[in-house]
Design a protein around this motif. Structure first.
Motif, PDB file in Angstrom:
ATOM      1  N   THR A 299       2.745  12.640   3.630  1.00  0.00           N
ATOM      2  CA  THR A 299       1.475  12.751   2.917  1.00  0.00           C
ATOM      3  C   THR A 299       1.739  12.846   1.426  1.00  0.00           C
ATOM      4  N   ARG A 300       1.047  12.012   0.647  1.00  0.00           N
ATOM      5  CA  ARG A 300       1.180  12.100  -0.802  1.00  0.00           C
ATOM      6  C   ARG A 300       0.506  13.380  -1.309  1.00  0.00           C
TER       7      ARG A 300
ATOM      8  N   THR B 144       0.601   4.431   0.893  1.00  0.00           N
ATOM      9  CA  THR B 144       0.723   5.265   2.093  1.00  0.00           C
ATOM     10  C   THR B 144       1.538   4.561   3.169  1.00  0.00           C
ATOM     11  N   ASP B 145       1.375   3.253   3.285  1.00  0.00           N
ATOM     12  CA  ASP B 145       2.117   2.510   4.303  1.00  0.00           C
ATOM     13  C   ASP B 145       3.606   2.484   4.003  1.00  0.00           C
TER      14      ASP B 145
ATOM     15  N   GLN C  90      -7.550   4.549  -3.511  1.00  0.00           N
ATOM     16  CA  GLN C  90      -6.207   4.688  -2.965  1.00  0.00           C
ATOM     17  C   GLN C  90      -6.182   4.990  -1.480  1.00  0.00           C
ATOM     18  N   ALA C  91      -7.193   5.686  -0.972  1.00  0.00           N
ATOM     19  CA  ALA C  91      -7.165   6.058   0.439  1.00  0.00           C
ATOM     20  C   ALA C  91      -7.881   5.055   1.342  1.00  0.00           C
TER      21      ALA C  91
ATOM     22  N   ASP D 169     -10.091   8.629  -4.289  1.00  0.00           N
ATOM     23  CA  ASP D 169      -9.914   8.352  -2.857  1.00  0.00           C
ATOM     24  C   ASP D 169     -10.548   7.036  -2.420  1.00  0.00           C
TER      25      ASP D 169
ATOM     26  N   ARG E 226       4.912   9.071  -7.493  1.00  0.00           N
ATOM     27  CA  ARG E 226       4.166   9.266  -6.248  1.00  0.00           C
ATOM     28  C   ARG E 226       4.916  10.238  -5.334  1.00  0.00           C
TER      29      ARG E 226
ATOM     30  N   PHE F 241       5.590  12.977  -2.364  1.00  0.00           N
ATOM     31  CA  PHE F 241       5.019  13.185  -1.038  1.00  0.00           C
ATOM     32  C   PHE F 241       5.788  14.274  -0.310  1.00  0.00           C
TER      33      PHE F 241
ATOM     34  N   ARG G 125      -6.111   0.492   1.459  1.00  0.00           N
ATOM     35  CA  ARG G 125      -5.689   0.545   2.867  1.00  0.00           C
ATOM     36  C   ARG G 125      -6.600  -0.270   3.777  1.00  0.00           C
TER      37      ARG G 125
ATOM     38  N   SER H 275       0.859  -1.175   0.000  1.00  0.00           N
ATOM     39  CA  SER H 275       0.000   0.000   0.000  1.00  0.00           C
ATOM     40  C   SER H 275       0.898   1.229   0.000  1.00  0.00           C
TER      41      SER H 275
ATOM     42  N   ASN I  33       5.439   5.882   4.618  1.00  0.00           N
ATOM     43  CA  ASN I  33       5.725   6.154   6.030  1.00  0.00           C
ATOM     44  C   ASN I  33       6.799   5.221   6.574  1.00  0.00           C
TER      45      ASN I  33
END
Length: 397
Positions: free
Chosen positions: A216-217, A144-145, A297-298, A294, A206, A208, A302, A142, A148
Motif C-alpha cells: 500500500t502506498r 499500484t500495479d 491515482q486510485a 484519489d 512513491r 509504500f 487504474r 500504474s 505489487n
C-alpha cells in the motif's frame, strides 16, 4: 470578507476537447462514461449536490450530451461552465499552473512507451551516484500495479522500482521500512537533477508499506518539481498579504512557490476533513487550494470505473458540510486539471474539458459557456480577492 477556495477533483474531465485527436483521446469523457457505465450495471450515478450546482449542464456544454441519470435542466444554484486547456499536453503541472494563470507554452519532455522507458545513461548515472544495486520496472505503468508486481523483489534485493506515465515524470517507489523513507527522498533528489536535461517536470517519491505481494502506498509521497516559469495566482495572493493554504499535493506541484501553509492527507476524505478545518481557520483574502488526488491515482489510472463513481458519490454527499461553513464574500470553484477516463485504453490522462463551477453566498446562478483557457478560473479568483490581475485569463463572473 473575501476568501477563495479551489476544490480540484483530480482528473474529473467533462469530455474531449476539439484537439483531443492529437493526443489519441477523441471520444474520451471521464464523467459521461462513468455515468453510462454505472447505468449499464443497473445502478445510477446520482450526485445531487453537484447536479444542483450545474455539473450536468456544464458537461452538456462541454460534450453536447447529458450524462446518464442527470435530469436537471434549470434552477441551478451555481455559475457553471467548462474550460479548454491552452497548454500543450495533459499533465498535472500544466493543468494546475494554467488554472493559476500560467499556461505552459513549451513542450515537456516525456519518456517513451517502451521497455525500458528510461535512457540507459540516466539509469547508469543514478545507480552510480545513489549506490542502489539496480532497478525494477523501467516502463509505463500504474503505480499500484507495478508496486505489487515488483514489491517482493525490491524488498529482497534493494533494487528500486522506477516507472513513468503520460505525464512528464519519473516515479521512484521504495518500501519505507526495508529501504527507508529518507533514503528514498535522497535518491529522488539525485534523480531530479539528472532528469533536468530531458526537460522532465517532476520526480515523484512513491513510498509504500506491506509485505508478500500486498503493498500500500503511504501519504509520504513527495514531488520534486520544476517551479512555474512565472508568478501564479498563489504568488499574487501571498504577495498581497493573503494566506495560501495548499492541501494535498498542491505545494509539490507548485514547488512550494506561493504557498504559506501545507496540509497533507492520506486520501480524499482525510483531505476533506482538512478542508473543513481550514475553512474554520483562514481569514480575509485567503486562498485555499485542495487537490483530491484519489480520483486520478486510485481510480482513473487504474481504470476502476465503479471505484471512481463511489468516490464521486462520497464527495458529493460531504459537500453540504463544507457549504455550511461558507461566509459572506466566499467564492468556491469546483474544477479539475485534465481527464483520466476509466473506460479509456491504457492508463494515462485524457485530453478533456474541465468543470468550472463557481458557487458561494454572492454568486448568481448562470451559464458561463466554455472558456478557451483554464486561466479564466485564476483570473476570476484574483479579481474576487482584489489582488493584482494575472497575465492570462479573463474574469468570468
Amino acid at each position: 470578507m473575501s476568501r477563495a477556495f479551489i476544490l480540484l477533483l483530480d482528473s474529473f474531465g467533462l469530455g474531449a476537447t476539439p484537439d483531443a485527436a492529437k493526443y489519441g483521446d477523441a471520444g474520451a469523457n471521464t464523467f459521461g462514461h462513468i455515468a453510462s457505465t454505472v447505468a449499464k450495471s443497473g445502478k445510477t450515478l446520482t450526485l445531487p449536490t453537484m447536479e444542483r450546482l450545474g455539473l450536468g449542464a456544464a458537461a452538456h456544454l462541454a460534450s453536447g450530451e447529458w450524462a446518464t441519470g442527470f435530469e436537471q435542466r434549470d434552477g441551478f444554484t451555481g455559475a457553471y461552465g467548462a474550460a479548454r486547456e491552452r497548454s500543450t499536453g495533459k499533465d498535472t503541472q500544466s493543468g494546475h499552473w494554467e488554472i493559476a494563470g500560467v499556461p505552459v507554452e513549451f513542450d515537456w519532455g516525456y519518456f517513451p512507451r517502451t521497455t525500458p522507458s528510461f535512457p540507459q545513461d540516466l539509469t547508469d548515472k543514478l545507480k552510480a551516484i545513489s549506490g542502489v544495486p539496480g532497478f525494477l520496472g523501467d516502463c509505463h505503468a500504474s503505480g499500484t500495479d507495478i508496486i505489487n508486481k515488483h514489491g517482493d523483489e525490491h524488498v529482497a534485493t534493494g533494487k528500486l522500482i522506477i516507472y513513468t506515465s503520460g505525464d512528464s515524470v519519473m516515479q521512484i517507489a521504495a518500501h519505507e521500512a526495508s529501504f527507508g523513507l529518507e533514503r528514498l527522498y535522497d535518491v529522488c533528489e539525485m534523480a531530479f537533477k539528472l532528469v533536468e536535461p530531458y526537460n522532465i517536470g517532476r520526480v515523484i517519491a512513491r513510498p509504500f508499506t506491506g509485505s508478500n505481494g500486498s503493498y500500500t502506498r503511504t501519504s509520504n509521497r513527495h514531488d520534486y518539481a520544476v517551479p512555474p516559469p512565472a508568478p501564479t495566482l498563489l504568488d499574487h495572493v501571498k504577495n498581497a498579504g493573503g494566506e495560501v493554504v495548499g492541501l494535498g499535493k498542491i505545494s509539490d506541484i507548485f514547488a512550494t512557490q506561493g504557498i504559506s501553509r501545507v496540509v497533507k492527507g492520506v486520501d480524499n476524505m482525510a483531505l476533506f476533513d482538512a478542508l473543513l478545518k481550514t475553512a474554520d481557520e483562514v481569514g480575509d483574502k485567503s486562498l485555499t487550494f485542495v487537490n483530491f488526488v484519489d480520483f486520478d491515482q486510485a481510480y482513473g489510472h487504474r481504470r476502476n470505473t465503479e471505484g471512481y463513481a463511489d468516490a464521486l458519490r462520497e464527495m458529493d454527499a460531504r459537500l453540504p458540510e463544507f457549504m455550511a461553513k461558507l461566509k459572506p464574500g466566499d467564492l468556491v470553484v469546483i474544477t479539475a486539471d485534465h481527464g483520466c477516463d476509466p473506460t479509456w485504453h491504457g492508463s494515462d490522462h485524457t485530453r478533456e474539458h474541465i468543470p468550472m463551477i463557481f458557487f458561494g453566498p454572492g454568486v448568481a446562478p448562470r451559464a458561463l459557456g466554455i472558456s478557451e483557457s483554464f486561466s479564466d478560473i485564476g483570473q476570476t479568483l484574483a479579481h474576487h480577492l482584489g489582488v493584482a490581475p494575472l497575465a492570462n485569463g479573463v474574469n468570468v463572473l
